[in-house]
Design a protein around this motif. Sequence first.
Motif, PDB file in Angstrom:
ATOM      1  N   SER A 242     -77.324 105.475 -35.709  1.00 52.30           N
ATOM      2  CA  SER A 242     -76.084 104.882 -36.218  1.00 52.30           C
ATOM      3  C   SER A 242     -76.383 104.033 -37.440  1.00 52.30           C
ATOM      4  CB  SER A 242     -75.443 104.017 -35.123  1.00 52.30           C
ATOM      5  OG  SER A 242     -76.352 103.025 -34.707  1.00 52.30           O
ATOM      6  N   GLY A 243     -75.331 103.630 -38.147  1.00 59.93           N
ATOM      7  CA  GLY A 243     -75.509 102.819 -39.348  1.00 59.93           C
ATOM      8  C   GLY A 243     -76.401 103.528 -40.334  1.00 59.93           C
ATOM      9  N   ARG A 244     -77.274 102.789 -41.008  1.00 57.06           N
ATOM     10  CA  ARG A 244     -78.292 103.449 -41.813  1.00 57.06           C
ATOM     11  C   ARG A 244     -79.391 103.877 -40.858  1.00 57.06           C
ATOM     12  NH1 ARG A 244     -81.506 101.095 -47.079  1.00 57.06           N
ATOM     13  NH2 ARG A 244     -82.896 102.870 -47.342  1.00 57.06           N
TER      14      ARG A 244
ATOM     15  N   GLY B 272     -71.748  92.670 -38.184  1.00 57.29           N
ATOM     16  CA  GLY B 272     -70.601  93.565 -38.138  1.00 57.29           C
ATOM     17  C   GLY B 272     -69.410  93.058 -38.915  1.00 57.29           C
ATOM     18  N   ILE B 273     -69.508  91.821 -39.397  1.00 57.15           N
ATOM     19  CA  ILE B 273     -68.408  91.282 -40.190  1.00 57.15           C
ATOM     20  C   ILE B 273     -68.987  90.946 -41.555  1.00 57.15           C
ATOM     21  CG2 ILE B 273     -66.699  89.459 -40.393  1.00 57.15           C
ATOM     22  CD1 ILE B 273     -66.775  89.239 -37.357  1.00 57.15           C
ATOM     23  N   LEU B 274     -68.583  91.687 -42.556  1.00 56.05           N
ATOM     24  CA  LEU B 274     -69.214  91.542 -43.865  1.00 56.05           C
ATOM     25  C   LEU B 274     -68.318  90.715 -44.763  1.00 56.05           C
ATOM     26  CD1 LEU B 274     -70.210  95.261 -44.144  1.00 56.05           C
ATOM     27  CD2 LEU B 274     -71.694  93.369 -43.531  1.00 56.05           C
ATOM     28  N   ARG B 275     -68.850  89.611 -45.168  1.00 54.67           N
ATOM     29  CA  ARG B 275     -68.088  88.801 -46.127  1.00 54.67           C
ATOM     30  C   ARG B 275     -69.008  88.495 -47.275  1.00 54.67           C
ATOM     31  NH1 ARG B 275     -66.518  85.062 -41.982  1.00 54.67           N
ATOM     32  NH2 ARG B 275     -64.698  85.931 -40.968  1.00 54.67           N
ATOM     33  N   ASP B 276     -68.548  88.790 -48.460  1.00 49.13           N
ATOM     34  CA  ASP B 276     -69.371  88.469 -49.604  1.00 49.13           C
ATOM     35  C   ASP B 276     -68.452  88.177 -50.764  1.00 49.13           C
ATOM     36  OD1 ASP B 276     -72.544  89.583 -50.646  1.00 49.13           O
ATOM     37  OD2 ASP B 276     -71.126  88.361 -51.735  1.00 49.13           O
TER      38      ASP B 276
ATOM     39  N   ASP C 185     -71.772 102.565 -49.383  1.00 44.10           N
ATOM     40  CA  ASP C 185     -72.980 102.558 -48.569  1.00 44.10           C
ATOM     41  C   ASP C 185     -72.684 101.960 -47.198  1.00 44.10           C
ATOM     42  OD1 ASP C 185     -76.157 102.796 -49.850  1.00 44.10           O
ATOM     43  OD2 ASP C 185     -75.871 102.296 -47.744  1.00 44.10           O
ATOM     44  N   VAL C 186     -73.485 102.381 -46.227  1.00 44.55           N
ATOM     45  CA  VAL C 186     -73.346 101.829 -44.884  1.00 44.55           C
ATOM     46  C   VAL C 186     -74.248 100.600 -44.738  1.00 44.55           C
ATOM     47  CG1 VAL C 186     -75.172 103.189 -43.776  1.00 44.55           C
ATOM     48  CG2 VAL C 186     -73.155 102.530 -42.449  1.00 44.55           C
ATOM     49  N   ASP C 187     -75.176 100.469 -45.671  1.00 44.81           N
ATOM     50  CA  ASP C 187     -76.151  99.380 -45.593  1.00 44.81           C
ATOM     51  C   ASP C 187     -75.801  98.300 -46.614  1.00 44.81           C
ATOM     52  OD1 ASP C 187     -78.311  97.703 -45.520  1.00 44.81           O
ATOM     53  OD2 ASP C 187     -79.738  99.164 -46.345  1.00 44.81           O
ATOM     54  N   HIS C 188     -75.394  97.164 -46.078  1.00 48.28           N
ATOM     55  CA  HIS C 188     -75.005  96.025 -46.887  1.00 48.28           C
ATOM     56  C   HIS C 188     -76.098  95.639 -47.886  1.00 48.28           C
ATOM     57  CE1 HIS C 188     -73.067  91.783 -46.600  1.00 48.28           C
ATOM     58  NE2 HIS C 188     -72.450  92.530 -47.471  1.00 48.28           N
ATOM     59  N   SER C 189     -77.354  95.720 -47.435  1.00 51.05           N
ATOM     60  CA  SER C 189     -78.444  95.203 -48.265  1.00 51.05           C
ATOM     61  C   SER C 189     -78.834  96.170 -49.392  1.00 51.05           C
ATOM     62  CB  SER C 189     -79.667  94.896 -47.408  1.00 51.05           C
ATOM     63  OG  SER C 189     -80.234  96.090 -46.932  1.00 51.05           O
ATOM     64  N   SER C 190     -78.289  97.389 -49.374  1.00 54.01           N
ATOM     65  CA  SER C 190     -78.591  98.324 -50.462  1.00 54.01           C
ATOM     66  C   SER C 190     -77.696  98.102 -51.673  1.00 54.01           C
ATOM     67  CB  SER C 190     -78.406  99.774 -49.995  1.00 54.01           C
ATOM     68  OG  SER C 190     -79.527 100.171 -49.261  1.00 54.01           O
ATOM     69  N   VAL C 191     -76.553  97.455 -51.437  1.00 56.57           N
ATOM     70  CA  VAL C 191     -75.576  97.291 -52.504  1.00 56.57           C
ATOM     71  C   VAL C 191     -75.928  96.067 -53.348  1.00 56.57           C
ATOM     72  CG1 VAL C 191     -73.143  96.855 -52.998  1.00 56.57           C
ATOM     73  CG2 VAL C 191     -73.793  98.461 -51.210  1.00 56.57           C
TER      74      VAL C 191
ATOM     75  N   ASN D 162     -73.997  95.893 -35.165  1.00 51.75           N
ATOM     76  CA  ASN D 162     -72.639  96.396 -35.269  1.00 51.75           C
ATOM     77  C   ASN D 162     -72.406  96.953 -36.663  1.00 51.75           C
ATOM     78  OD1 ASN D 162     -70.022  96.889 -34.664  1.00 51.75           O
ATOM     79  ND2 ASN D 162     -69.394  94.747 -34.446  1.00 51.75           N
ATOM     80  N   PRO D 163     -73.017  98.111 -36.997  1.00 49.73           N
ATOM     81  CA  PRO D 163     -72.935  98.604 -38.368  1.00 49.73           C
ATOM     82  C   PRO D 163     -71.501  98.995 -38.748  1.00 49.73           C
ATOM     83  CG  PRO D 163     -73.930 100.253 -36.946  1.00 49.73           C
ATOM     84  CD  PRO D 163     -73.761  99.025 -36.120  1.00 49.73           C
ATOM     85  N   PRO D 164     -71.147  98.840 -40.014  1.00 52.10           N
ATOM     86  CA  PRO D 164     -69.765  99.107 -40.420  1.00 52.10           C
ATOM     87  C   PRO D 164     -69.426 100.590 -40.331  1.00 52.10           C
ATOM     88  CG  PRO D 164     -71.132  98.712 -42.354  1.00 52.10           C
ATOM     89  CD  PRO D 164     -71.996  98.452 -41.163  1.00 52.10           C
ATOM     90  N   LEU D 165     -68.189 100.884 -39.988  1.00 52.55           N
ATOM     91  CA  LEU D 165     -67.727 102.275 -39.921  1.00 52.55           C
ATOM     92  C   LEU D 165     -66.672 102.543 -40.983  1.00 52.55           C
ATOM     93  CD1 LEU D 165     -67.347 102.842 -36.064  1.00 52.55           C
ATOM     94  CD2 LEU D 165     -68.921 104.033 -37.591  1.00 52.55           C
ATOM     95  N   ASP D 166     -65.553 101.819 -40.879  1.00 50.76           N
ATOM     96  CA  ASP D 166     -64.428 102.107 -41.763  1.00 50.76           C
ATOM     97  C   ASP D 166     -64.381 101.142 -42.935  1.00 50.76           C
ATOM     98  OD1 ASP D 166     -63.411 104.281 -40.285  1.00 50.76           O
ATOM     99  OD2 ASP D 166     -62.739 102.842 -38.770  1.00 50.76           O
ATOM    100  N   PRO D 167     -64.020 101.657 -44.093  1.00 47.01           N
ATOM    101  CA  PRO D 167     -64.017 100.820 -45.297  1.00 47.01           C
ATOM    102  C   PRO D 167     -62.822  99.874 -45.334  1.00 47.01           C
ATOM    103  CG  PRO D 167     -63.135 102.986 -45.797  1.00 47.01           C
ATOM    104  CD  PRO D 167     -63.586 103.038 -44.366  1.00 47.01           C
ATOM    105  N   ASP D 168     -62.911  98.875 -46.167  1.00 44.91           N
ATOM    106  CA  ASP D 168     -61.815  97.953 -46.424  1.00 44.91           C
ATOM    107  C   ASP D 168     -60.754  98.686 -47.280  1.00 44.91           C
ATOM    108  OD1 ASP D 168     -60.165  96.032 -47.423  1.00 44.91           O
ATOM    109  OD2 ASP D 168     -61.754  94.604 -47.933  1.00 44.91           O
ATOM    110  N   PRO D 169     -59.519  98.805 -46.775  1.00 45.41           N
ATOM    111  CA  PRO D 169     -58.491  99.572 -47.509  1.00 45.41           C
ATOM    112  C   PRO D 169     -58.248  99.033 -48.925  1.00 45.41           C
ATOM    113  CG  PRO D 169     -57.650  98.823 -45.372  1.00 45.41           C
ATOM    114  CD  PRO D 169     -59.017  98.238 -45.523  1.00 45.41           C
ATOM    115  N   LEU D 170     -58.417  97.730 -49.092  1.00 43.74           N
ATOM    116  CA  LEU D 170     -58.210  97.127 -50.410  1.00 43.74           C
ATOM    117  C   LEU D 170     -59.221  97.675 -51.415  1.00 43.74           C
ATOM    118  CD1 LEU D 170     -56.158  94.829 -51.009  1.00 43.74           C
ATOM    119  CD2 LEU D 170     -58.151  93.315 -51.195  1.00 43.74           C
TER     120      LEU D 170
END
Lengths: 578, 109
Positions: free
Chosen positions: A150-152, B101-105, A303-309, A185-193
Motif C-alpha cells: 500500500s502507499g508507496r 494520514g492527514i497531510l497539511r502543508d 504522488d502517493v509519497d508526501h516526501s517525494s514532492v 495511513n497512506p493517502p488514497l484520494d486527492p484533495d478536490p480543490l
Amino acid sequence: MKLAGNDMLIQSLINEGVEYIFGYPGGAALHIYDSIFQQKEMQHILVRHEQGATHAADGYARATGKPGVVMVTSGPGATNAITGIATAFMDSIPMIVISGQVQSHLIGTDAFQETDMIGISRPIVKHSFTVDHQSNIAQIVKEAFHIATSGRQGPVVIDIPKDITSPDNLFDFEYPKEVNIRSYNPPLDPDPLQIERVVEAILNANQPVIYAGGGTISSNASEELKELNSYINVPVTNTLMGLGVYPATDEKFLGMLGMHGTFQANMAMHNADLILAIGARFDDRITNTPEKFAPNAQIVHFDVDHSSVSKIIEADIAVFGQVKNSLTAINSLIKKRSAEIDSTKIQKWHAQIAEWKNSHGLNHDLYKDTSDDKPILPQAVVQHIYQASKGDAFVTSDVGQHQMFAAQYYHFDEPRKWINSGGLGTMGFGLPSAMGVKLAYPNEEVVCITGEGSIQMCIQELSTCSQYKLPIKIFNINNLSLGMVKQWQDMNYDGRHSSISYEDSLPDFKSLVESYGHVGIKITKNSELKNGIEKAFSIKDKLVFVDIFVDPNEHVYPMLVAPNGSLKDMWLSKGNKT
Amino acid sequence: MIERQLTLIMENKPGALARVVGLFHQRGYNIDSLHVDPVEDFVPYKFIEDELNIKFSKGEVSRLIIKTTVGDALMRQILRQINKLIEVIAISDNESTYLKGILRDENLL
C-alpha cells in the motif's frame, strides 16, 4: 486451530495467496523449510544465491503487481539478500523478505551465522519486524503484506528467530481478516480543490508535457493516463521506470527522458510551460542540474509519497493520493469541461516537437542494414529483438549500455513488461528477475537483454533455470568490456580505460550454457543477426542464450552534458553536442 | 540555518528510536541533541487522539525531542521523511504539525 510457529508462518503466507517463495535454506530457517516441505499450496524456488532470490521475487512483483516473497537463513543468507532488497526499495517494489535468525537466547552473543539483519537492512526497507513470540506471527505477516503493497510500495523484512519457528510448541492461530495500523495511513484520494487547480492549469497551458514514472505503473493507472490524454492530447514522456505505462507506438509519445532520453523528450521538458509529473520523483538522472530544470514550467506533481514532492524540484501544485484515484478525479472533471479544451492552442507546440524529433530523433531502422563490412551495432540487436518478438515480450535487463539501448529501442506498449533496476542500477538483476517473470507468466515470451559484464554477476542462476525448466531468451550484448564505464572514461577521462576489460578471460558463453543443458548461439556478423535471433525465439521449450559480439566502441546517445548542464544540453554523437 | 526543535510522538516499540536516529544519518541531517521519554500525560496530545480517532494508553507511546540546525527547505524534508516512518504518529516543529494520514502543508496548499 493450534499450530507451531513454522506452520503459522507458512499458513500465513498461504492465506496471503502466495504462489512462489524464492529462497535458500540454512540452519536458522530449517524449521520453516520443514513446513514448506509439508504443504502443497506454494512452490519454493531454490535459487543458487540469495541475491538471485530477491531479484527473482522482484521480477515476479514487477510483472504481476503482487508482492514477491523471499526466504533466507540468518547471517550470510540475510546479507546476500541485501542488494536485492535495496534494488526493490529504490524502485518501490512490494516484497516480503523472511530471514531466519539465531535462537532468541543467542541474539547478541556473536553466535554462528548471527547478523543483525534488522540493523543492516534498516535504511533499505519500507519497514521491518522482529518476531518476538509465536502469537504475533499472523499479525506481523498481515501487517507486512499490507505495508509492502500500500502507499508507496516497498520491501518489508520479517526477521524470525529459530526458536519461534520450533515445531515443538503449539499456539492458537487465526489469520486476521483485516489490518489497521494507527500510525500508518497512506493517502488514497486527492484533495478536490487541487484537482480543480490542475484542470485549470491544463486548460491554460500552451506547451504542456506529461512526465509519467514508475509510480503510475505501481498504481496500475495506465488506463487512466491514456484516458486523460485522449481528452487533452499532449506529448508524453516516460522515465526509465515508467516505460510502457503509455504506449510507445502512440504518436504523442516522445520516448524516455533524462540522461539517455531522446532529444525531443528532453527538449520538450526543458521548454514546457506545464509539466504534469505523475508518479515520478525528479531523480537526478532526469533533472540534470535542478536549478536549470525546465525554467518556465509550472510543476504539477502527483504522488502517493508526501516526501517525494518538492524534494528536488519545487511543485506549484501537489496532488497527494494514489495516482490512479487522482487521475480518475482529473478525468471526470476534464470530461465535464471538455468544451473548454482548445486543441488549436497546442498545435504550434506539437509542430515544434515534430521538428525536434525529425532533426535529432533516434534512428529506429538500423536493423535494416545487414552488410558485413561493419561490426554489429548494439542498437540494431535490440531492434531485431523487438521485431522478432513482435513487441510483445516481457523484457528484463541488467545495467549499463545494453539497458539504455533496450529502453531506447524496444517500444513498450504495455505497463509491467519492461523490468529493470532503475534506481539502484543493480548489475546481475536481469537473469533472476526474468526467472520470476517466467514463473508468473509461463506462456509469455520472456527476454533478458544483458551484457557480458552484468550476466556474470548472477550467472549461477542458469542452473536454477535448468532445474525449473524456464525457457527464457537471453541476449548477451557482448562488447568485451564494461561499456558504460568505458564510455564515461572515453568522454571524461581522455580514454584512459581503467579496469573495464577482462583481457581474454571471458568464458565461451555458448559452451557454458550448454553445460547447464541450455541452447547456446553465437553471433559475430550482421548477416547472421536476424536469423540467429529468430532461431532463438523459435525454440520454445529451452532456455536460449544468444551471445552477440557487437562494436566495442559504440556509445549511448543522446547523453546529458554534466555537470552543470540543463536538459537541453546533450551530447548527440561522439564529439557533437547541442 | 537556525536551531529547531522537533517533537515526535511515536509507538513505543523496539527499534523505533533506531529508525528515527538512522534516518538522520541516512539523509545527511545532523542531530544536535536528543531526548526520549515515555508519554505519561496525554492531555497535551489529546488533539492527536481526536484527529486520528485513536486512544493512547499508558506505556504505548514515546515522545522524542530532537534539536537540529537546518534551513527551511531541509526542515520540511526532514519532517516528511520522519513522518513516513511507520511507527511515527505525529511530528511537529512548532510551525507545522504532521499527523499520520492527514497531510497539511501550508507551502503547498
